[in-house]
Design an enzyme around this catalytic site. Structure first.
Site, mmCIF file in Angstrom:
data_model
loop_
_atom_site.group_PDB
_atom_site.id
_atom_site.type_symbol
_atom_site.label_atom_id
_atom_site.label_comp_id
_atom_site.label_asym_id
_atom_site.label_seq_id
_atom_site.Cartn_x
_atom_site.Cartn_y
_atom_site.Cartn_z
ATOM 1 N N GLY A 696 4.505 1.336 7.369
ATOM 2 C CA GLY A 696 5.410 0.983 6.285
ATOM 3 C C GLY A 696 6.840 1.196 6.704
ATOM 4 O O GLY A 696 7.144 1.357 7.888
ATOM 5 N N ASP A 827 7.831 4.074 -6.645
ATOM 6 C CA ASP A 827 7.301 3.006 -5.783
ATOM 7 C C ASP A 827 5.807 2.816 -6.057
ATOM 8 O O ASP A 827 5.001 2.751 -5.131
ATOM 9 C CB ASP A 827 7.543 3.342 -4.314
ATOM 10 C CG ASP A 827 7.408 2.106 -3.419
ATOM 11 O OD1 ASP A 827 7.502 0.981 -3.948
ATOM 12 O OD2 ASP A 827 7.203 2.270 -2.210
#
Length: 999
Positions: A696, A827
């Site tokens: 990520g 998130d």
């Protein structure tokens, strides 16, 4: 414990005397007042029949006397807004029910003017703030006050005790964080008191409460009570239900508790109670006793054997000793007994199940002796049986083979012997059979029950060959048969089990070659055949199993070369102590497999970390045969010196390379947050490309084996770069700070962190099924490729999706409402929802999380972080941060679960949330928006309900969105949507379809 059915019943009881609605006309002022209410509340569709041309007394929400409106019931009407002052223009109103709507604002003081009010229900709305100190200005006739499940804070005002006619006071599931007044104990007419699930300042339970002589139901679970329970409870003679669970109550159980003759239910679980259970029992109507998760000692009272109406007895996780009174086994209503994790001893009463419809029997981890009771399933209702590690012996009762209701059979760790009854293998509902570590014998059956998915028979004396009928064991996911006496070959039919994920046959007497063709092991991730007598070559087909990560074939007689296809995804491999030959394949030729090939004399590798002989060619023969021995000696000496230098230089280069590769040149700091059986030396050498499972914005994620038993952890590596050092450091510290503090079954567990100057590593629990997005959108993890090249996709069915949604919601609810201070994730997305082997959801990746200073604060962050398609509109435009941005993101996940679409892929121009709102407001049936791949008519109501909840969560205005506490409750209702239709209508219609400008 849900109290909604209680509220519904009370409401029904109030309305019964008025079920014949008067048809007499009411006055024009009352009608105008009602129409003004409808207009103020934006004309909800559910009130479309309210108009000037009809008599309000004919409206189903209105009840009248001969000339006046007395009751108004507007529950479940999608009402938005506030409670206006003119509602009390209905001069004769006695009952107002506004529960389960979207009403906001502070407590409506306008109701002070309703001077005849007897019944007020404002539960399940969005009221905020403190209850007013002058709340006693409500009608002196008020008997029922329900403020359940709102967002009231502060103290409960003392003046509430001046409402002297109150018979029911419901204040649970709010955010009260002050105190409650002892003066409540003076409400002499009080029959129900519910203060549960608030965050009161730590408070002792007032002794004055024992003076509530009419009190029938008393709820104070999760209310932050401390100290001892008050004694002398005899004054509460009418008490039927007592719930003081999940507090910090210590001391002993009052000796007169079970002397209250009206008592039927007691919940004292998860406290710090000590001492014994009172012996004096007069509450013969008792139905439920839950004293679990305390520190109780002594015996189970003999008097419990007299409770003929007792249905549930839960005493687990205490320190109780002695024998179970024989009378408990004869109770005719008992269907659930859980007494595991105590110090109970002696034989189990033989009559368990003989006289009652026993469903759950859990007695594990005690010190019982003797046999398993013969009649546990006499009434054919037994669902779960767990008698793990308690010392029982003898044979399994033959009667259990006719137990058609049985789902879970767990008897491992005892001294049982003999054969398993033939029919028990084939029980139609059986899903789990765990019988390891006993002395069972006999052969394995040709057939298993159609639903059996977990079979564990390790450390027994089962013998004979694995039956060819094993191909019919199609539901099996876990098969552990280690350390038995099984012999013969591994049958080809075993490879046909497409759902098999774990196969462990180590420590048997299997022989012959492994099946050359792997038919359908598309789900297999763990294979252990070590310590047998297998021969032949390692099948090439094992290298094509896309999810195989653990392979142990050690201590056999395998020969030939290691297939080059092997190792693409392996993270734990053991081929030691065989007769393998040849060169180690390149994918396995690294330090992560440093002990995988030992004791194979025919193997070679040029990687010194593997401990094998070199594959380089031997020294050439002498060039000249006539060179003198002296010259040869000189040449040999020089060669030895050069060789030693070369080895030293090579070793130095390798060490330097390894240290640079794994960051070993820095000083590592390892901080663990629980007891671990590994250190940084286990993790660092295995941060290889083969073990990488994702990446990520912050770095890569690895799957690392930490022992030879197949246990794994997930490691998130945050590498340092000069231009982002400060940001990454903040992310790292935020994630560590948050995850080291919180503990919840739906939040990923942080096991430890490893750091040095240049690298940060976070060590998490590893979740086998990885992230939700990989399953929803058919990415790499949920598919498997067979040998013929075909791809088989595994699709999440609707029950799994709904369970995932509920689990993730519970995790976020804990962060928002149960953490102090509250936590905003920032998130939330489907790739940050991880799934364990049973598809239970856990919230992960807190690198972007932020701790709020106060629950009510609306913080601002200098940098907008998040993911496209999941960000709330106000967050992207104003950088405002509060819990409602997580609610929006979670709503997108609900839309993903119901539509199958990706968050950023509503269509080519808009996000999924925008697409869903257009669909909903366009008038098309909700079913048209749902995922066609698995849409089933039996789940249509539930899917529609969750879809609408997703719409509500993604409302454009934050104030229009629910809290995560409300979301959890809605999901529970959605899961019961089909069954509730006959009672409350289509649950999917309980959610507000907001106006387009608010979408």
């Amino acid at each position: 414990m849900s109290i909604l059915p209680l509220f519904s019943l009370l409401n029904l009881l109030f309305l019964l005397p008025f079920h014949v609605i008067s048809q007499q006309p009411t006055n024009q002022n009352d009608q105008n007042t009602l129409l003004n209410l409808k207009h103020l509340w934006s004309n909800p569709p559910s009130l479309s029949h309210w108009n000037q041309s009809s008599n309000p007394c004919t409206w189903p929400e209105i009840i009248c006397t001969a000339t006046a409106i007395t009751r108004i019931n507007l529950a479940y009407k999608d009402i938005n807004g506030t409670v206006p002052s003119f509602i009390c223009d209905l001069k004769n109103i006695t009952h107002i029910d506004l529960n389960y709507n979207y009403i906001t604002g502070e407590f409506p003081k306008a109701l002070y003017n309703c001077t005849s009010l007897q019944y007020l229900d404002l539960s399940l709305n969005f009221f905020v703030g403190r209850l007013p100190d002058d709340i006693s200005r409500l009608s002196p006739e008020l008997r029922y006050l329900n403020l359940y499940n709102n967002n009231f804070t502060g103290d409960i005002p003392v003046n509430i005790s001046r409402l002297s006619k109150l018979s029911s006071l419901q204040l649970s599931h709010n955010s009260f964080n002050g105190s409650f007044p002892v003066e409540i104990g003076y409400l002499s007419n009080l029959e129900e008191l519910n203060l549960a699930q608030n965050d009161f300042i730590p408070t002792r339970l007032p002794r004055i409460f024992t003076r509530l002589r009419k009190l029938r139901k008393f709820y104070m679970a999760e209310a932050n009570l401390i100290g001892e329970m008050p004694g002398n409870l005899s004054g509460m003679a009418a008490l039927e239900l007592l719930d003081l669970s999940q507090n910090q109550i210590n001391g002993s159980i009052p000796s007169d508790l079970f002397m209250l003759k009206s008592l039927t239910q007691v919940y004292l679980y998860q406290n710090n109670l000590t001492g014994g259970i009172p012996d004096s029992i007069e509450a013969l109507n008792m139905k439920i006793i839950d004293l679990s998760e305390n520190k109780l000692t002594g015996n189970i009272p003999d008097g419990f054997g007299k409770l003929m109406r007792l249905t549930n007895l839960t005493l687990m996780y205490n320190q109780l000793s002695g024998e179970i009174p024989r009378g408990i086994g004869r109770l005719r209503s008992l269907h659930d007994i859980r007494i595991f994790d105590n110090k109970l001893s002696g034989p189990l009463p033989p009559d368990f199940g003989r006289y009652s419809e026993l469903k759950i029997f859990e007695a594990s981890r005690n010190k019982f002796t003797g046999n398993l009771p013969e009649n546990l399933c006499y009434r054919r209702k037994l669902i779960g049986l767990s008698v793990v590690m308690i010392g029982l012996s003898g044979e399994i009762p033959k009667s259990l083979e006719n137990c058609s209701s049985l789902k879970s059979f767990r008897v491992f760790g005892n001294k049982f012997s003999g054969a398993i009854p033939d029919g028990l293998w084939k029980v139609p509902m059986l899903e789990t059979m765990m019988i390891s570590s006993n002395f069972f014998s006999g052969e394995l059956p040709q057939e298993l029950g159609p639903k059996l998915s977990r079979l564990e028979i390790c450390n027994n004396r089962f013998s004979g060959q694995i039956p060819t009928g094993v191909s019919s064991w199609t539901s099996l996911k876990v098969f552990k048969a280690s350390y038995n006496l099984l012999d013969g070959a591994v049958p080809q039919e075993l490879t046909a089990l497409a759902n098999l994920a774990t196969l462990m046959l180590d420590g048997n007497q299997l022989r012959g070659a492994l099946p050359a063709t792997i038919v359908s092991w598309s789900s297999l991730n763990t294979l252990n055949l070590s310590r047998n007598q297998l021969t032949g070559q390692i099948p090439v087909g094992l290298g094509f199993l896309e999810v195989l990560t653990v392979l142990d074939l050690s201590r056999n007689n395998l020969s030939g070369q290691i297939p080059s296809q092997l190792g693409a995804r392996l993270v734990l491999l053991d081929l030691s102590s065989n007769d393998l030959t040849g060169i180690i394949p390149s994918q396995l030729n690294n330090g992560a497999f440093d002990r995988s090939f030992l004791n194979n004399p025919g193997l070679c590798s040029d990687n010194p970390l593997l401990g094998l002989k070199s594959c380089s060619s031997r020294s050439k023969t002498r060039l000249y045969g006539k060179i003198s021995a002296k010259f040869v000696a000189i040449i040999a000496s020089i060669a030895v010196i050069l060789l030693l230098l070369a080895v030293l230089i090579t070793r130095y280069i390798i060490v330097v390379y390894q240290r640079r590769k794994y960051g070993l040149e820095s000083k590592w700091k390892f901080t663990s947050y629980q007891k671990l059986n590994f250190t940084e030396s286990t993790i660092l050498p295995r941060l290889t490309e083969n073990n990488e499972i994702g990446h990520g914005g912050s770095g890569k994620v690895y799957r690392i084996a930490v022992n030879r038993s197949g246990d794994f952890v997930a490691v998130k590596k945050i590498s340092s770069k000069k231009d982002i050092d400060q940001r990454l450091e903040k992310e790292f510290l935020a994630e560590v700070e948050i995850l080291s503090m919180i503990r919840h079954s739906n939040i990923v567990k942080l096991m430890g962190c490893i750091s040095c100057d240049t690298t940060k590593l976070l060590v998490y629990e590893y979740l086998e099924n990885r992230s939700l997005d990989r399953w929803l959108h058919q990415k790499q993890a949920p598919s498997s490729r067979g040998l013929n090249g075909s791809v088989r996709h595994v699709v999440l069915d609707w029950p799994k999706r709904l369970r995932i949604a509920s689990g993730a919601a519970q995790g976020l609810c804990y962060m928002h409402h149960d953490c102090s201070p509250a936590i905003v994730h920032r998130d939330v997305k489907s790739s940050n929802v991880l799934l364990d082997s049973e598809f239970n959801a856990k919230i992960a990746d807190f690198g972007l999380a932020r701790i709020l200073a106060k629950e009510s604060d609306l913080n601002t962050t200098s940098t907008v972080v998040g993911s496209i398609g999941y960000m709330a509109p106000e967050y992207a435009h104003t950088n405002k941060v509060n819990e409602k941005i997580d609610v929006y993101s979670f709503g997108v996940i609900l839309l993903e679960l119901t539509t199958g679409k990706e968050a950023s892929n509503g269509n080519e121009h808009i996000s999924l949330a925008e697409w869903a709102w257009q669909k909903a407001l366009g008038g098309a049936p909700i079913a048209d928006a749902l995922d066609n791949e698995f849409k089933d008519p039996i789940y249509l109501d539930e899917m529609s309900c969750v879809f609408k909840l997703g719409l509500w969560c993604t409302s454009k205005l934050p104030t229009k969105r629910p809290s995560m506490k409300e979301v959890c409750q809605m999901l529970l209702r959605c899961s019961k949507a089909s069954g509730m239709r006959n009672n409350v209508g289509d649950v999917a219609d309980l959610f507000p379809l907001l106006e387009l400008e608010n979408a």
